[in-house]
Design an enzyme around this catalytic site. Structure first.
Site, PDB file in Angstrom:
ATOM      1  N   HIS A  30      33.223  56.013  41.384  1.00 45.30           N
ATOM      2  CA  HIS A  30      34.287  55.799  40.406  1.00 45.30           C
ATOM      3  C   HIS A  30      33.900  54.577  39.578  1.00 45.30           C
ATOM      4  CE1 HIS A  30      37.969  55.118  38.413  1.00 45.30           C
ATOM      5  NE2 HIS A  30      38.441  54.187  39.229  1.00 45.30           N
ATOM      6  N   ASN A  33      37.086  52.550  32.515  1.00 43.04           N
ATOM      7  CA  ASN A  33      37.601  53.227  33.707  1.00 43.04           C
ATOM      8  C   ASN A  33      38.521  54.360  33.255  1.00 43.04           C
ATOM      9  OD1 ASN A  33      39.148  53.996  35.909  1.00 43.04           O
ATOM     10  ND2 ASN A  33      39.428  51.919  36.688  1.00 43.04           N
ATOM     11  N   CYS A  83      42.945  57.358  40.820  1.00 43.18           N
ATOM     12  CA  CYS A  83      41.515  57.363  40.490  1.00 43.18           C
ATOM     13  C   CYS A  83      40.673  58.167  41.473  1.00 43.18           C
ATOM     14  CB  CYS A  83      40.989  55.930  40.445  1.00 43.18           C
ATOM     15  SG  CYS A  83      41.818  54.923  39.228  1.00 43.18           S
TER      16      CYS A  83
HETATM   17  O1  UT7 Z   1      40.610  52.223  38.964  1.00 39.53           O
HETATM   18  C1  UT7 Z   1      41.515  51.597  39.804  1.00 39.53           C
HETATM   19  C2  UT7 Z   1      40.822  50.593  40.603  1.00 39.53           C
HETATM   20  N1  UT7 Z   1      40.728  49.362  39.855  1.00 39.53           N
HETATM   21  C3  UT7 Z   1      39.813  48.474  40.155  1.00 39.53           C
HETATM   22  O2  UT7 Z   1      39.004  48.700  40.994  1.00 39.53           O
HETATM   23  C4  UT7 Z   1      39.875  47.127  39.451  1.00 39.53           C
HETATM   24  C5  UT7 Z   1      39.412  46.044  40.383  1.00 39.53           C
HETATM   25  N2  UT7 Z   1      39.556  44.721  39.843  1.00 39.53           N
HETATM   26  C6  UT7 Z   1      38.802  44.244  38.831  1.00 39.53           C
HETATM   27  O3  UT7 Z   1      38.002  44.953  38.289  1.00 39.53           O
HETATM   28  C7  UT7 Z   1      38.926  42.790  38.441  1.00 39.53           C
HETATM   29  O4  UT7 Z   1      39.715  42.121  39.391  1.00 39.53           O
HETATM   30  C8  UT7 Z   1      39.548  42.579  37.041  1.00 39.53           C
HETATM   31  C9  UT7 Z   1      38.564  43.074  36.002  1.00 39.53           C
HETATM   32  C10 UT7 Z   1      40.849  43.340  36.929  1.00 39.53           C
HETATM   33  C11 UT7 Z   1      39.790  41.106  36.796  1.00 39.53           C
HETATM   34  O5  UT7 Z   1      38.597  40.374  36.974  1.00 39.53           O
HETATM   35  P1  UT7 Z   1      38.589  39.077  37.902  1.00 39.53           P
HETATM   36  O6  UT7 Z   1      37.214  38.589  37.907  1.00 39.53           O
HETATM   37  O7  UT7 Z   1      39.184  39.445  39.222  1.00 39.53           O
HETATM   38  O8  UT7 Z   1      39.481  38.078  37.074  1.00 39.53           O
HETATM   39  P2  UT7 Z   1      40.812  37.308  37.520  1.00 39.53           P
HETATM   40  O9  UT7 Z   1      41.962  38.243  37.526  1.00 39.53           O
HETATM   41  O10 UT7 Z   1      40.540  36.502  38.746  1.00 39.53           O
HETATM   42  O11 UT7 Z   1      40.957  36.301  36.310  1.00 39.53           O
HETATM   43  C12 UT7 Z   1      40.014  35.240  36.087  1.00 39.53           C
HETATM   44  C13 UT7 Z   1      40.358  34.565  34.770  1.00 39.53           C
HETATM   45  C14 UT7 Z   1      41.831  34.223  34.633  1.00 39.53           C
HETATM   46  O12 UT7 Z   1      41.910  33.017  33.926  1.00 39.53           O
HETATM   47  P3  UT7 Z   1      42.173  31.629  34.708  1.00 39.53           P
HETATM   48  O13 UT7 Z   1      43.486  31.802  35.408  1.00 39.53           O
HETATM   49  O14 UT7 Z   1      41.019  31.483  35.650  1.00 39.53           O
HETATM   50  O15 UT7 Z   1      42.198  30.634  33.602  1.00 39.53           O
HETATM   51  C15 UT7 Z   1      42.364  35.321  33.757  1.00 39.53           C
HETATM   52  O16 UT7 Z   1      43.504  34.931  33.029  1.00 39.53           O
HETATM   53  O17 UT7 Z   1      40.038  35.461  33.702  1.00 39.53           O
HETATM   54  C16 UT7 Z   1      41.193  35.565  32.832  1.00 39.53           C
HETATM   55  N3  UT7 Z   1      41.186  36.890  32.241  1.00 39.53           N
HETATM   56  C17 UT7 Z   1      40.586  37.133  31.060  1.00 39.53           C
HETATM   57  N4  UT7 Z   1      39.923  36.350  30.214  1.00 39.53           N
HETATM   58  C18 UT7 Z   1      39.430  36.934  29.093  1.00 39.53           C
HETATM   59  C19 UT7 Z   1      41.732  38.029  32.714  1.00 39.53           C
HETATM   60  N5  UT7 Z   1      41.496  39.019  31.860  1.00 39.53           N
HETATM   61  C20 UT7 Z   1      40.794  38.507  30.828  1.00 39.53           C
HETATM   62  C21 UT7 Z   1      40.260  39.048  29.645  1.00 39.53           C
HETATM   63  N6  UT7 Z   1      39.589  38.225  28.820  1.00 39.53           N
HETATM   64  N7  UT7 Z   1      40.386  40.346  29.320  1.00 39.53           N
END
Ligand code: UT7
Length: 317
Positions: free
Chosen positions: A244, A274, A110
């Site tokens: 980004h 993204n 990225c």
């Molecule tokens: O370009 C490369 C660089 N990439 C980045 O910079 C990405 C950086 N990271 C992020 O943007 C975020 O960490 C994500 C968008 C990938 C994830 O968001 P988060 O707030 O960190 O969510 P999480 O992984 O902590 O998940 C929280 C909850 C989980 O459920 P439980 O375990 O709390 O019940 C996930 O299973 O959200 C759930 N979850 C979803 N729910 C609905 C994860 N993805 C989804 C989804 N829809 N698409």
């Protein structure tokens, strides 16, 4: 001598996929994706390759900068989602434009567009080139596991390009690498060698979201602060920050930590998701074509992602 940006171009495939459409086959919702990531829709290839997107963005950048293909001295491109390992995307852009200059790709995920700029700056400093085309292009939809809701909702397809010419407008830059594959990994097909005994990890984006998030905020804020200190440019004198587009919450967090007015941070992740190496040049092109950039403006560009790698630069428009 460094360079000045002469013009920009971008292209996204016409097929738009909304969050509601994703909800028809994934356990997700428009509310979760909009609030946690900031994406409302993304563009997705149906017949186009990453190279096709690159060629179209490149054509638009040539047109915008009034440059002919034969004037180009170098083409640099970046992708993590190209269909072919060889020829690389830059070679395909050269071929379709009818240019004759050397062309090669650089992989820095990225952050790659800023690595392309840094590489181009070296050529300008050595007076080896007068005009350089940079292109970032991605068909991220090819390398996503469409059953993994924690990654596939984030990304989108697209391409962005810029033509650089001689000048002194690349004011400061920083590249940073913290190498390792434990946070983000995109494996290739492992091959069919009868001798190799390694395991095939699925050839899709594997990402530890929260660790990436922390790296992103720290890298973006650290890199940008360092460049402001180094140049003595005050936050109020930055016309635009072009970050980004990975997660709107990363940008919101950086807004709170950086001494730059909040309304200067550009966001278009809601419409494109993204797009990895394409994200910064697509954003730059959108600002340029909207007439929001004036000659002399100071711009901060900053990126982070796979590698892990980050990069930032200050450009005078
Ligand atoms: O370009 C490369 C660089 N990439 C980045 O910079 C990405 C950086 N990271 C992020 O943007 C975020 O960490 C994500 C968008 C990938 C994830 O968001 P988060 O707030 O960190 O969510 P999480 O992984 O902590 O998940 C929280 C909850 C989980 O459920 P439980 O375990 O709390 O019940 C996930 O299973 O959200 C759930 N979850 C979803 N729910 C609905 C994860 N993805 C989804 C989804 N829809 N698409």
């Amino acid at each position: 001598m460094s360079f000045t940006v002469l013009g920009t171009g971008s292209y996204a495939p016409p097929r738009v996929v909304t969050n509601d459409e994703l909800s028809t086959f994934l356990d997700t919702s428009d509310e979760w994706i909009s609030q946690r990531v900031g994406v409302r829709q993304r563009h997705v290839c149906t017949t186009e390759t990453a190279a096709d997107l690159a060629v179209e963005a490149a054509r638009r950048a040539l047109e915008n900068s009034h440059t002919l293909p034969e004037e180009l001295d170098l083409i640099l491109a970046a992708t993590v989602s190209g269909e072919d390992v060889s020829p690389n995307i830059a070679c395909m852009v050269q071929h379709h434009l009818g240019a004759t200059c050397p062309a090669y790709d650089i992989n820095a995920a990225c952050s790659a567009f800023l690595y392309l700029m840094e590489t181009a700056a070296g050529y300008f400093a050595r007076k080896r080139v007068k005009k350089v085309l940079l292109v970032g292009a991605e068909r991220m939809s090819r390398i996503l596991d469409w059953e993994d809701r924690s990654t596939c909702v984030i990304f989108g397809d697209g391409a962005g390009a810029a033509v650089l010419g001689e000048g002194d407008n690349y004011l400061a830059s920083k590249l940073y690498t913290r190498g390792g594959d434990d946070v983000i990994k995109i494996p290739q097909f492992i091959g069919k060698s009868p001798f190799f005994q390694g395991q095939q990890l699925s050839p899709y984006v594997h990402m530890k979201g929260q660790e990436t998030f922390r790296f992103a905020v720290n890298a973006m804020c650290g890199d940008v602060k360092e460049l402001l200190d180094q140049t003595g440019i005050h936050g109020e004198d930055i016309a635009w920050v072009v970050p980004h587009q990975a997660n709107v919450r990363i940008i919101e967090s950086a807004k709170r930590k950086l001494p730059i007015p909040e309304d200067r941070f550009f966001v278009n992740i809601d419409r494109y998701g993204n797009t990895s190496a394409a994200s910064i040049p697509m954003a730059l092109d959108e600002l340029n074509r909207a007439g929001k950039l004036r000659r002399g403006d100071n711009l901060v560009l900053c990126a982070f992602g796979g590698g892990l790698a980050s990069a930032a630069c200050i450009l005078r428009w």
